[in-house]
Design a protein around this motif. Structure first.
Motif, mmCIF file in Angstrom:
data_model
loop_
_atom_site.group_PDB
_atom_site.id
_atom_site.type_symbol
_atom_site.label_atom_id
_atom_site.label_comp_id
_atom_site.label_asym_id
_atom_site.label_seq_id
_atom_site.Cartn_x
_atom_site.Cartn_y
_atom_site.Cartn_z
ATOM 1 N N GLY A 207 48.429 23.348 -5.303
ATOM 2 C CA GLY A 207 48.936 23.183 -6.657
ATOM 3 C C GLY A 207 49.782 21.926 -6.762
ATOM 4 N N HIS A 208 49.911 21.410 -7.985
ATOM 5 C CA HIS A 208 50.745 20.228 -8.177
ATOM 6 C C HIS A 208 51.501 20.326 -9.494
ATOM 7 C CE1 HIS A 208 47.036 18.932 -10.379
ATOM 8 N NE2 HIS A 208 47.929 18.441 -11.215
ATOM 9 N N LEU A 209 52.504 19.476 -9.610
ATOM 10 C CA LEU A 209 53.379 19.460 -10.788
ATOM 11 C C LEU A 209 52.915 18.372 -11.763
ATOM 12 C CD1 LEU A 209 56.230 20.086 -12.163
ATOM 13 C CD2 LEU A 209 57.107 18.219 -10.738
ATOM 14 N N VAL A 210 52.940 18.727 -13.049
ATOM 15 C CA VAL A 210 52.725 17.707 -14.084
ATOM 16 C C VAL A 210 54.100 17.311 -14.611
ATOM 17 C CG1 VAL A 210 51.580 17.103 -16.247
ATOM 18 C CG2 VAL A 210 50.556 18.821 -14.718
ATOM 19 N N ARG A 211 54.507 16.081 -14.381
ATOM 20 C CA ARG A 211 55.831 15.634 -14.806
ATOM 21 C C ARG A 211 55.844 15.350 -16.305
ATOM 22 N NH1 ARG A 211 58.658 11.482 -10.936
ATOM 23 N NH2 ARG A 211 58.042 10.117 -12.651
ATOM 24 N N HIS A 217 52.366 15.129 -9.602
ATOM 25 C CA HIS A 217 53.153 15.086 -8.370
ATOM 26 C C HIS A 217 52.648 16.184 -7.438
ATOM 27 C CE1 HIS A 217 57.469 14.990 -6.455
ATOM 28 N NE2 HIS A 217 56.538 14.552 -5.643
ATOM 29 N N ASP A 218 52.215 15.790 -6.286
ATOM 30 C CA ASP A 218 51.583 16.707 -5.321
ATOM 31 C C ASP A 218 52.653 17.541 -4.621
ATOM 32 O OD1 ASP A 218 49.678 17.849 -3.653
ATOM 33 O OD2 ASP A 218 49.828 16.236 -2.190
ATOM 34 N N THR A 219 52.994 18.678 -5.203
ATOM 35 C CA THR A 219 54.150 19.439 -4.739
ATOM 36 C C THR A 219 53.809 20.669 -3.884
ATOM 37 O OG1 THR A 219 54.067 20.488 -6.905
ATOM 38 C CG2 THR A 219 55.720 18.756 -6.583
ATOM 39 N N HIS A 220 52.584 21.160 -3.971
ATOM 40 C CA HIS A 220 52.196 22.354 -3.188
ATOM 41 C C HIS A 220 53.145 23.521 -3.426
ATOM 42 C CE1 HIS A 220 49.868 19.913 0.113
ATOM 43 N NE2 HIS A 220 49.603 19.496 -1.104
ATOM 44 N N ASP A 221 53.571 23.699 -4.654
ATOM 45 C CA ASP A 221 54.573 24.728 -4.934
ATOM 46 C C ASP A 221 54.138 25.697 -6.025
ATOM 47 O OD1 ASP A 221 54.643 23.007 -7.059
ATOM 48 O OD2 ASP A 221 56.831 22.863 -7.158
#
Lengths: 270, 306
Positions: A207-211, A217-221
């Motif tokens: 998973g990744h974050l959309v800022r 942003h490749d956050t793996h969270d």
């Protein structure tokens, strides 16, 4: 222990170790971050012994510095080889990036220019790693946020040339393809069309974050987003079967939630 | 390795410029940690310099946040005691003096506890300065005359609380790294000569005094809460069990025995423990002693005698 070509796996993370040992999770394999076990002391290694007795494990690295200007770290490689041999890992992978300079470790996966001058340099290093480890070496594409003025070809072309010239393998991260495609404005399907699917060792999902500014942003969270699952469906149609692994590194939920997330792959690809 | 080609000549300067940006401390003057560093050579090397600041800032901030996160995880109690803002300032000082050079992210905390303890000892032995420094300015602090003590002095928590938190965190790190010691079962000969011999403690063993409720705070409380002070000191043993690390609470008398036995022969330790007790206390000690010995043995705290 064998890993089926269509196996589903998850990255081994510390919060899940007890659960993985108290029951037999319905999982095809686990991926071990090598650096978490090379230098961390006795207990993490002892727990890995128990895990590896129950589940097939493959190795993944974040510190090889494949595209770094500094010489390959042979001491590190020696320890990775010991890990690979100790647990019978069928393959090992690391990233098409650099992660150290000036004698310092940056603990990040940093992009280098897609410059043809770099291809023979990186390919020779990758081939050396594969020969040294004695198992197939998968090279993973990374998420990136900057592009270089020196870039002379698309990422996927650079990637393919390195894989071809090194006789190594793809560790294809579909989330990273999608993240970079948005950040740099390319077509992720063009990326998939360039892949030599007979050289794909394994696929990563995350998973990744959309800022707020739209940058990915490749956050793996968090769970895998719909667009990346759609890309997975395309990839499976083009080159499946391949082992599929979910990485969840931050805000790690309980094991059942991670297992449910990776299980979505089976329904997406049918 | 000798057959590997050299890198193109432009590669090392590019990566060193990028590395220099990453290692520049974040700007704290605005009350949040942000990238504000200029990297003109790096910016000029990007395909789109117009987006350089935003995108390089992502890497820059990610570098520091990842390291701060790793150090918070290594010293969770101390981070809560001093507060995350000051902890990050101290972590910045540590990383400035000792940039990460190990592949395991957790190892970037090596040496931090020793630096902090040395700083705490310095401020405990000197008078406080006339004014509290502005700890928002992490960057300037790195270059100050004694940034460690300046930052530690600004911590409002008692010095002993900070010291105990640090010792408990460091004991947990040691337990994680230490080998598991097999349980020692003394033979008859061992028992016969034990009073004249000194016990060997497991490498992971640490006896800890706790005046505030620290043990339970390995995971930060949410929302942050103050540390409550015990009416009397508590004592813990931090150690490596077979499949985990552990903190075990011990009675004050048992803690005293463990401390004494670490520095003198076992018989002398017991004599010292019994000294000055009235008959009732001596009887209670005699009743407790076999259980303490059994616990120390089965827990793997004592691994032999010399």
């Amino acid at each position: 222990m064998n890993i089926a070509r269509d196996a589903l796996g998850i990255g081994l993370r510390r919060p899940h170790v007890d659960a993985l040992l108290s029951e037999h999770a319905p999982i095809g394999f686990l991926e071990v971050i090598a650096e978490n076990h090379l230098d961390a002391g006795s207990l993490p290694r002892a727990r890995l012994d128990e895990i590896a007795a129950r589940y097939p494990v493959v190795g993944h690295g974040v510190a090889l510095n494949l595209v770094g200007a500094e010489p390959l770290d042979l001491v590190h490689l020696e320890r990775v080889r010991e890990l690979v041999r100790a647990y019978g890992m069928p393959w090992f992978s690391d990233h098409l990036c650099w992660s150290a300079s000036g004698g310092h470790r940056h603990h990040d996966l940093l992009p280098a220019p897609y410059d043809p001058e770099l291809v023979p340099y990186v390919a020779a290093r990758a081939r050396f790693v594969q020969d040294f480890l004695g198992v197939p070496f998968g090279i993973e594409n990374l998420s990136s946020y900057v592009a270089w003025g020196r870039d002379q070809m698309p990422e996927w072309e650079f990637y393919r040339q390195v894989v071809d010239a090194s006789d190594c393998w793809y560790m294809l991260d579909l989330n990273n393809i999608y993240v970079s495609s948005v950040n740099h404005g390319f077509d992720p399907l063009a990326y998939l069309a360039s892949v030599r699917w007979d050289r794909v060792l394994q696929v990563h999902m995350a998973g990744h974050l959309v800022r707020p500014d739209g940058l990915r942003h490749d956050t793996h969270d968090r769970p895998v987003c719909a667009e990346v699952w759609a890309l997975y469906r395309e990839a499976w149609a083009l080159g499946g079967p391949f082992p599929t692994l979910l990485e969840w590194d931050d805000q790690v939920p309980p094991l059942p939630e991670v297992l449910a997330e990776v299980a979505k792959a089976a329904s997406v690809r049918t | 390795m000798t057959s590997l080609p050299p890198p193109p000549p432009w590669l090392a300067p590019l990566q060193e410029a990028f590395g220099a940006l990453l290692e520049t401390p974040l700007d704290a003057t605005g009350g949040t940690l942000r990238s504000s560093a200029d990297a003109p050579a790096l910016t000029a090397a990007l395909a789109d310099p117009s987006t350089a600041r935003t995108r390089l800032a992502l890497y820059h901030e990610q570098y520091w946040m990842r390291l701060y996160g790793a150090l918070h995880a290594e010293l969770p109690r101390f981070a809560q005691v001093v507060g995350y803002w000051r902890f990050n300032a101290l972590a910045t000082l540590h990383l400035h003096e000792a940039p990460p050079n190990r592949v395991d992210l957790a190892r970037c905390g090596d040496g931090l506890a020793a630096r902090l303890l040395a700083g705490i000892d310095r401020i405990a032995s000197t008078a406080p300065p006339p004014a509290t420094p502005d700890t928002r300015a992490i960057g300037p602090l790195v270059h100050g005359p004694d940034p460690w003590t300046d930052t530690l002095r600004s911590v409002r928590a008692p010095v002993d609380l900070a010291r105990q938190a640090l010792r408990m965190d460091e004991a947990a790190r040691r337990a994680l790294a230490a080998p598991h010691a097999a349980v020692w079962r003394p033979t008859g000969a061992d028992v016969a000569t034990l009073p004249e011999r000194r016990l060997r403690f497991a490498p992971s063993f640490r006896l800890l005094r706790e005046d505030w409720a620290l043990a339970e705070r390995a995971v930060p409380s949410d929302p942050p809460a103050p540390f409550s002070r015990h009416a009397e000191p508590w004592f813990w043993v931090s150690f490596r069990a077979e499949r985990t690390t552990a903190l075990a609470r011990v009675e004050p008398g048992f803690a005293r025995l463990l401390a004494l036995a670490s520095e003198r022969p076992f018989g002398e330790a017991i004599d010292a423990l019994a000294q000055g007790r009235d008959p009732t206390d001596t009887a209670a000690l005699g009743a407790a002693l076999p259980g303490w010995i059994e616990r120390a043995l089965t827990s793997g705290w004592w691994i032999g005698a010399r």
